[in-house]
Scaffold this motif. Structure first.
Motif, mmCIF file in Angstrom:
data_model
loop_
_atom_site.group_PDB
_atom_site.id
_atom_site.type_symbol
_atom_site.label_atom_id
_atom_site.label_comp_id
_atom_site.label_asym_id
_atom_site.label_seq_id
_atom_site.Cartn_x
_atom_site.Cartn_y
_atom_site.Cartn_z
ATOM 1 N N LEU A 39 68.754 -30.867 33.197
ATOM 2 C CA LEU A 39 67.394 -30.944 33.714
ATOM 3 C C LEU A 39 67.108 -29.904 34.793
ATOM 4 N N PHE A 40 68.105 -29.619 35.639
ATOM 5 C CA PHE A 40 67.861 -28.771 36.806
ATOM 6 C C PHE A 40 68.422 -27.352 36.720
ATOM 7 N N LEU A 41 69.082 -26.996 35.619
ATOM 8 C CA LEU A 41 69.709 -25.669 35.532
ATOM 9 C C LEU A 41 68.715 -24.525 35.714
ATOM 10 N N LEU A 42 67.505 -24.661 35.210
ATOM 11 C CA LEU A 42 66.539 -23.562 35.294
ATOM 12 C C LEU A 42 65.559 -23.687 36.461
ATOM 13 N N VAL A 43 65.715 -24.709 37.289
ATOM 14 C CA VAL A 43 64.800 -24.915 38.418
ATOM 15 C C VAL A 43 64.717 -23.701 39.352
ATOM 16 N N PRO A 44 65.826 -23.002 39.657
ATOM 17 C CA PRO A 44 65.691 -21.836 40.547
ATOM 18 C C PRO A 44 64.707 -20.780 40.046
ATOM 19 N N ASP A 45 64.434 -20.759 38.754
ATOM 20 C CA ASP A 45 63.487 -19.769 38.236
ATOM 21 C C ASP A 45 62.046 -20.051 38.643
ATOM 22 N N VAL A 46 61.780 -21.220 39.187
ATOM 23 C CA VAL A 46 60.446 -21.501 39.745
ATOM 24 C C VAL A 46 60.147 -20.503 40.857
ATOM 25 N N SER A 47 61.188 -19.942 41.458
ATOM 26 C CA SER A 47 61.000 -18.969 42.533
ATOM 27 C C SER A 47 60.299 -17.697 42.074
ATOM 28 N N HIS A 66 67.785 -17.245 44.540
ATOM 29 C CA HIS A 66 68.931 -16.764 43.774
ATOM 30 C C HIS A 66 70.031 -16.200 44.680
ATOM 31 N N SER A 67 69.992 -16.577 45.935
ATOM 32 C CA SER A 67 71.022 -16.187 46.888
ATOM 33 C C SER A 67 72.140 -17.223 46.876
ATOM 34 N N MET A 68 73.339 -16.798 47.133
ATOM 35 C CA MET A 68 74.492 -17.707 47.190
ATOM 36 C C MET A 68 74.413 -18.633 48.410
ATOM 37 N N LEU A 69 73.561 -18.305 49.367
ATOM 38 C CA LEU A 69 73.475 -19.105 50.588
ATOM 39 C C LEU A 69 73.088 -20.557 50.305
ATOM 40 N N GLY A 70 72.151 -20.788 49.401
ATOM 41 C CA GLY A 70 71.714 -22.151 49.086
ATOM 42 C C GLY A 70 72.848 -23.026 48.580
ATOM 43 N N PRO A 71 73.543 -22.604 47.514
ATOM 44 C CA PRO A 71 74.657 -23.421 47.035
ATOM 45 C C PRO A 71 75.754 -23.614 48.078
ATOM 46 N N VAL A 72 76.046 -22.574 48.844
ATOM 47 C CA VAL A 72 77.090 -22.689 49.875
ATOM 48 C C VAL A 72 76.697 -23.737 50.916
ATOM 49 N N LEU A 73 75.434 -23.728 51.337
ATOM 50 C CA LEU A 73 74.984 -24.728 52.315
ATOM 51 C C LEU A 73 75.055 -26.147 51.742
ATOM 52 N N SER A 95 75.778 -22.373 39.173
ATOM 53 C CA SER A 95 75.835 -22.083 37.740
ATOM 54 C C SER A 95 74.650 -21.228 37.305
ATOM 55 N N HIS A 96 73.471 -21.554 37.813
ATOM 56 C CA HIS A 96 72.282 -20.784 37.461
ATOM 57 C C HIS A 96 72.406 -19.341 37.944
ATOM 58 N N ILE A 97 72.832 -19.169 39.171
ATOM 59 C CA ILE A 97 72.990 -17.814 39.713
ATOM 60 C C ILE A 97 74.007 -17.036 38.884
ATOM 61 N N GLY A 98 75.130 -17.673 38.563
ATOM 62 C CA GLY A 98 76.143 -17.014 37.739
ATOM 63 C C GLY A 98 75.613 -16.634 36.376
ATOM 64 N N MET A 99 74.876 -17.536 35.754
ATOM 65 C CA MET A 99 74.305 -17.275 34.432
ATOM 66 C C MET A 99 73.344 -16.084 34.494
ATOM 67 N N ASP A 100 72.468 -16.085 35.492
ATOM 68 C CA ASP A 100 71.517 -14.970 35.632
ATOM 69 C C ASP A 100 72.246 -13.647 35.813
ATOM 70 N N ARG A 101 73.222 -13.627 36.698
ATOM 71 C CA ARG A 101 73.917 -12.372 36.973
ATOM 72 C C ARG A 101 74.745 -11.923 35.786
ATOM 73 N N MET A 102 75.290 -12.864 35.036
ATOM 74 C CA MET A 102 76.032 -12.523 33.833
ATOM 75 C C MET A 102 75.126 -11.796 32.836
ATOM 76 N N PHE A 103 73.864 -12.216 32.751
ATOM 77 C CA PHE A 103 72.916 -11.600 31.820
ATOM 78 C C PHE A 103 72.174 -10.409 32.421
ATOM 79 N N GLY A 104 72.494 -10.047 33.675
ATOM 80 C CA GLY A 104 71.899 -8.857 34.277
ATOM 81 C C GLY A 104 70.684 -9.097 35.142
ATOM 82 N N TYR A 105 70.346 -10.361 35.383
ATOM 83 C CA TYR A 105 69.212 -10.673 36.252
ATOM 84 C C TYR A 105 69.711 -10.798 37.680
ATOM 85 N N GLY A 106 69.709 -9.686 38.377
ATOM 86 C CA GLY A 106 70.210 -9.663 39.735
ATOM 87 C C GLY A 106 69.125 -9.911 40.753
#
Length: 125
Positions: A39-47, A66-73, A95-106
């Protein structure tokens, strides 16, 4: 054989794959239903909503989402005694950040959505 690893973009994409794997593994440690993950995997794309106003604002909001700061906090909060759902949310976000970066969405530059720290989206590396 390892020639492609001398260029930074393939290495960064492999790091994205690793982040995706770590996020999925971390989620398995949380006592939360897999429905949360789906349900929540694509929520960061609302940004991306900021791009409706302006590319600079869009890049700023997208990069925050899409910054690592959110998950780390969220992981830190969970480890400090916060709720299990904080850990699960951090794992999904990672997971979402990793998926995006794997596909080239930096992370985005302020001039155009396709201009990222991994190169230009839509062009081969």
């Amino acid at each position: 054989m390892f020639r492609s690893l001398t260029a930074p973009v393939p290495v960064l994409r492999l790091e994205g794959l690793a982040l995706l794997g770590i996020g999925i593994y971390a989620f398995t440690l949380a006592d939360v239903s897999w429905w949360w993950f789906a349900l929540f995997l694509l929520v960061p794309d609302v940004s991306m909503i900021g791009y409706l106003q302006d590319p600079g604002l869009g890049a700023t909001i997208y990069n925050i989402g899409h910054s690592m700061l959110g998950p780390v906090l969220l992981f830190a909060w969970s480890w400090a005694g916060g709720p299990d759902v904080a850990f699960a949310t951090g794992a999904i976000w990672l997971s979402h950040i990793g998926m995006d970066r794997m596909f080239g969405y930096g992370l985005k530059y302020g001039d155009d959505f396709t201009h990222t720290h991994l190169g230009t989206i839509g062009l081969s590396d």
